[in-house]
Motif scaffolding. Sequence first.
Motif, PDB file in Angstrom:
ATOM      1  N   LEU A  22      -9.026  -2.171  -1.745  1.00 54.61           N
ATOM      2  CA  LEU A  22      -7.646  -1.681  -1.708  1.00 54.61           C
ATOM      3  C   LEU A  22      -7.575  -0.343  -0.983  1.00 54.61           C
ATOM      4  O   LEU A  22      -6.731  -0.135  -0.107  1.00 54.61           O
ATOM      5  CB  LEU A  22      -7.110  -1.542  -3.138  1.00 54.61           C
ATOM      6  CG  LEU A  22      -5.707  -0.960  -3.309  1.00 54.61           C
ATOM      7  CD1 LEU A  22      -4.658  -1.890  -2.717  1.00 54.61           C
ATOM      8  CD2 LEU A  22      -5.424  -0.712  -4.780  1.00 54.61           C
ATOM      9  N   LEU A  23      -8.500   0.561  -1.299  1.00 52.71           N
ATOM     10  CA  LEU A  23      -8.459   1.909  -0.736  1.00 52.71           C
ATOM     11  C   LEU A  23      -8.911   1.965   0.723  1.00 52.71           C
ATOM     12  O   LEU A  23      -8.575   2.907   1.429  1.00 52.71           O
ATOM     13  CB  LEU A  23      -9.312   2.863  -1.585  1.00 52.71           C
ATOM     14  CG  LEU A  23      -8.812   3.080  -3.013  1.00 52.71           C
ATOM     15  CD1 LEU A  23      -9.766   3.977  -3.779  1.00 52.71           C
ATOM     16  CD2 LEU A  23      -7.399   3.625  -3.045  1.00 52.71           C
ATOM     17  N   GLN A  29      -3.341   1.411   0.426  1.00 55.46           N
ATOM     18  CA  GLN A  29      -3.157   2.748  -0.137  1.00 55.46           C
ATOM     19  C   GLN A  29      -1.677   3.018  -0.399  1.00 55.46           C
ATOM     20  O   GLN A  29      -1.308   3.551  -1.451  1.00 55.46           O
ATOM     21  CB  GLN A  29      -3.695   3.829   0.810  1.00 55.46           C
ATOM     22  CG  GLN A  29      -5.185   3.859   0.953  1.00 55.46           C
ATOM     23  CD  GLN A  29      -5.637   4.827   2.035  1.00 55.46           C
ATOM     24  OE1 GLN A  29      -4.848   5.624   2.552  1.00 55.46           O
ATOM     25  NE2 GLN A  29      -6.900   4.757   2.393  1.00 55.46           N
ATOM     26  N   LEU A  30      -0.833   2.665   0.565  1.00 52.32           N
ATOM     27  CA  LEU A  30       0.612   2.907   0.437  1.00 52.32           C
ATOM     28  C   LEU A  30       1.223   2.092  -0.702  1.00 52.32           C
ATOM     29  O   LEU A  30       2.030   2.605  -1.482  1.00 52.32           O
ATOM     30  CB  LEU A  30       1.327   2.592   1.751  1.00 52.32           C
ATOM     31  CG  LEU A  30       0.981   3.510   2.925  1.00 52.32           C
ATOM     32  CD1 LEU A  30       1.560   2.965   4.224  1.00 52.32           C
ATOM     33  CD2 LEU A  30       1.467   4.927   2.670  1.00 52.32           C
ATOM     34  N   ASP A  34       2.779   3.551  -4.168  1.00 52.08           N
ATOM     35  CA  ASP A  34       4.107   3.172  -4.679  1.00 52.08           C
ATOM     36  C   ASP A  34       4.018   2.752  -6.143  1.00 52.08           C
ATOM     37  O   ASP A  34       4.844   3.147  -6.966  1.00 52.08           O
ATOM     38  CB  ASP A  34       4.699   2.000  -3.874  1.00 52.08           C
ATOM     39  CG  ASP A  34       5.351   2.443  -2.580  1.00 52.08           C
ATOM     40  OD1 ASP A  34       5.481   3.661  -2.357  1.00 52.08           O
ATOM     41  OD2 ASP A  34       5.736   1.559  -1.791  1.00 52.08           O
ATOM     42  N   PHE A  35       2.998   1.949  -6.446  1.00 52.04           N
ATOM     43  CA  PHE A  35       2.815   1.504  -7.828  1.00 52.04           C
ATOM     44  C   PHE A  35       2.528   2.695  -8.744  1.00 52.04           C
ATOM     45  O   PHE A  35       3.129   2.838  -9.809  1.00 52.04           O
ATOM     46  CB  PHE A  35       1.668   0.490  -7.925  1.00 52.04           C
ATOM     47  CG  PHE A  35       1.259   0.217  -9.336  1.00 52.04           C
ATOM     48  CD1 PHE A  35       2.058  -0.569 -10.159  1.00 52.04           C
ATOM     49  CD2 PHE A  35       0.095   0.762  -9.864  1.00 52.04           C
ATOM     50  CE1 PHE A  35       1.699  -0.794 -11.486  1.00 52.04           C
ATOM     51  CE2 PHE A  35      -0.269   0.534 -11.176  1.00 52.04           C
ATOM     52  CZ  PHE A  35       0.535  -0.252 -11.994  1.00 52.04           C
ATOM     53  N   LEU A  36       1.601   3.562  -8.330  1.00 50.84           N
ATOM     54  CA  LEU A  36       1.240   4.717  -9.160  1.00 50.84           C
ATOM     55  C   LEU A  36       2.435   5.634  -9.395  1.00 50.84           C
ATOM     56  O   LEU A  36       2.569   6.224 -10.462  1.00 50.84           O
ATOM     57  CB  LEU A  36       0.087   5.496  -8.520  1.00 50.84           C
ATOM     58  CG  LEU A  36      -1.262   4.772  -8.498  1.00 50.84           C
ATOM     59  CD1 LEU A  36      -2.283   5.592  -7.721  1.00 50.84           C
ATOM     60  CD2 LEU A  36      -1.760   4.479  -9.896  1.00 50.84           C
TER      61      LEU A  36
END
Length: 140
Positions: A22-23, A29-30, A34-36
């Motif tokens: 993912l990273l 990352q984007l 957004d989720f975080l």
Amino acid sequence: MLNSTMAPVDDVVAWGESLDQLLECKTGQLVFEDFLRTEYSEENLLFWLACEDYRKTTSQTEITTAAKRIYTEFVQVDAPRQINIDCVMRESIRENLSQPWPNCFDRAQRLIYGLMENDCYPRFLKSEMYQALLEQAEQQ
């Protein structure tokens, strides 16, 4: 929310395999940021990314400037995006600011990575946001 045209199906599926996958992807990352943000914990990802950039810095002047910026934004007590680390680690980083070196945030970065991997990332995989992207990607 980002739409699936920004994320090829292979990428979206890979995000579910590991936090590293993912990273490694800018779009990932984007989406994760957004989720975080919905969980009020985007400072973890932003700190981790700042540390990644910091480690690539070579000039001593830039290292000093970047270290102070990371400390001010993420580490010091009452920082605008304060990360969740203990006072011993916080103090250790503060002491290193007078002569920062490329690895001075490594312990904190590993801790924050662990928090994301064991806490935020599993919730991300179950989130409506990720599930919707996965569904859209599979329909392409």
